[in-house]
Design an enzyme around this catalytic site. Structure first.
Site, PDB file in Angstrom:
ATOM      1  N   ASP A  12       0.850  -1.403   0.493  1.00 58.06           N
ATOM      2  CA  ASP A  12      -0.065  -0.448   0.023  1.00 58.06           C
ATOM      3  C   ASP A  12       0.733   1.123   0.144  1.00 58.06           C
ATOM      4  OD1 ASP A  12       1.175  -0.348   2.812  1.00 58.06           O
ATOM      5  OD2 ASP A  12      -0.825   0.794   3.329  1.00 58.06           O
ATOM      6  N   GLU A  21      -0.054  -1.305   5.360  1.00 58.77           N
ATOM      7  CA  GLU A  21       0.720  -0.759   6.591  1.00 58.77           C
ATOM      8  C   GLU A  21       0.903   0.724   6.832  1.00 58.77           C
ATOM      9  OE1 GLU A  21       5.158   0.695   7.127  1.00 58.77           O
ATOM     10  OE2 GLU A  21       3.312   1.409   5.808  1.00 58.77           O
TER      11      GLU A  21
END
Length: 480
Positions: free
Chosen positions: A79, A146
């Site tokens: 991400d 994350e």
């Protein structure tokens, strides 16, 4: 479309990274980019596995002659932070990024680039797709979510992994090897205030601040970048009998707030002085803010009357925000002065129709050192009548200067580039701390090319550092 001067070498990294910039991948929405990785693996016949939350491991066999070498984990997150300037029309859930190159740096058009951690993901894929690379058995670990709190790593099914050495490719300064990272945690705070109907003797205004640099609340916290929240409070506390109607600033717990807007009321007798107060404060702010913040702009306009907080509650809230700690709290006694041991980010404020929500996060190497700061923040919030909701924390990665992986990488870097790399810990929440807690015997090292202004629309990747980063990565694997 690629810029005409888009880098060509190392070809596999740059091609995979370009594809990553064309696939939307906000936190919690990594399905499309995960499928891209799976498609690459299946095209080469490699086995892959996902756990219950969506973390992905691709198993890449050793190249001929390295079958007996121990398995190495290559770890990155899928991400990216999604931040843009207000004037940029971009849907991070649908639109590809628009890329440009200037002065040797690759960046996106008025938005985050996602080099954090897309370039590491691209390097991991390049290890798989470039058949000229020699390597031991690899476990390519791609975690999800994350950036919102290391969620994927926290929920990882570590039974998918067998390697006892791990390379994390999520740090952002070339010629530096990282062997430690901070743990962290945070809070959300809420309170409902009573609102009052507009009064006839009041004038209503809006003030918006833009143009601050913002940035990463960990690795940039020592730079003393301006906080839109703190500056707006500074202005509002300069006005007599102010009443708050609306306050919104900040976008995420790990981003230094760069923009914000308030709507407020004040006695009409005060109104004529507001431009003068604002001009004076801007000059004061520019006198101590770093150069990166000198794009600051402010717009003060009249606003429609609306229900807002009482003077007393407005004063209480502004006092809370003024007193709320923000920034570096202590520095490491042994490392260089820019290594922060303990920090806090007053990240987000939203007041709308009397409903208040605050968000703050903290980072630390030593969890016990953070206890007094936790207590002071929670005490301050309770004194202001806020509901306190602590957020789940995550462990740090304590530096290991005796790491065999570190020794091998230092010697190799010296041999390849003629300089000794700096050995550091990073004031940011790498997933290494969580992964170390799940696999205590794993030897971890982190490095990467140079990225600047991650988590901000100014994020950029230094092109000249990608090739040597790839050279070190591939040479290190070849010698394992």
């Amino acid at each position: 479309m690629k810029p005409d001067n888009y880098p060509q070498q190392p070809s596999h990294i740059w091609e995979h990274f370009y594809q990553f910039t064309q696939i939307p991948r906000p936190s919690k929405h990594e399905q499309a980019v995960r499928q891209y990785v799976i498609d690459q693996a299946e095209a080469l016949g490699h086995r892959w596995q996902c756990d219950a939350v969506g973390n992905l491991v691709v198993y890449v066999p050793a190249t001929p002659g390295m079958e007996s070498s121990g398995t190495v984990i290559i770890q990155n997150h899928l991400d990216m932070v999604t931040v843009k300037t207000e004037d940029k029309q971009h849907d991070f859930f649908r639109d590809p990024l628009s890329l440009a190159i200037s002065d040797g740096w690759l960046h996106a058009d008025r938005s985050t680039l996602g080099a954090d951690n897309g370039v590491g993901c691209a390097a991991a894929l390049a290890l798989m797709t470039d058949d000229s690379v020699a390597h031991p058995p690899l476990e390519l670990l791609f975690t999800i979510d994350e950036e919102t709190g290391l969620v994927g790593a926290s929920e990882l099914d570590a039974s998918m992994l067998s390697g006892e050495r791990m390379l994390n490719l999520d740090t952002e300064d070339w010629n530096e090897l990282y062997i430690g990272c901070t743990g962290g945690g945070g809070w959300s705070f809420t309170r409902t205030f009573k609102t009052e109907l507009p009064a006839s003797n009041l004038s209503y205004f809006s003030l918006s601040l833009k143009g601050l640099a913002g940035g990463h609340s960990g690795i940039q916290i020592h730079q003393q970048l301006g906080s839109a929240i703190k500056l707006l409070v500074d202005f509002l506390q300069s006005i007599e009998q102010v009443q708050l109607v609306h306050f919104k600033a900040g976008v995420a717990h790990n981003v230094i707030p760069r923009e914000g807007e308030v709507i407020f009321a004040c006695p009409s007798s005060e109104a004529e002085h507001l431009p003068e107060i604002l001009d004076k404060l801007i000059q004061q702010w520019l006198g101590y803010l770093p150069a990166a913040d000198h794009g600051l702009s402010a717009a003060l306009e009249t606003a429609d009357p609306a229900a807002g907080l009482s003077v007393e509650d407005s004063t209480l809230l502004l006092d809370l925000l003024a007193a709320f700690p923000h920034g570096a709290q202590s520095y490491n006694l042994e490392q260089p002065a820019d290594l922060v041991d303990l920090s806090i980010n007053l990240a987000c404020v939203e007041l709308s129709e009397g409903q208040l929500e605050l968000e703050s996060s903290l980072r630390f190497f030593n969890a016990e050192q953070a206890i007094p700061l936790r207590r002071s923040v929670e005490s301050l919030a309770r004194l202001a009548g806020l509901q306190v909701e602590p957020k789940a924390g995550y462990p740090g990665w304590q530096p290991d200067f005796g790491s065999p992986l570190l020794a091998k990488a230092k010697a190799l870097h010296q041999r390849l580039f003629g300089i000794e790399p700096a050995v550091k810990a990073i004031h940011a929440g790498l997933e290494c701390g969580i992964l170390k807690s799940k696999k205590p015997d794993v030897d971890i090292l982190s490095f990467g090319p140079t990225i600047r202004a991650a988590h901000s629309p100014s994020e950029r990747l230094e092109i000249a550092t990608v090739a040597p980063f790839w050279q070190l990565l591939t040479a290190l694997l070849a010698e394992m």
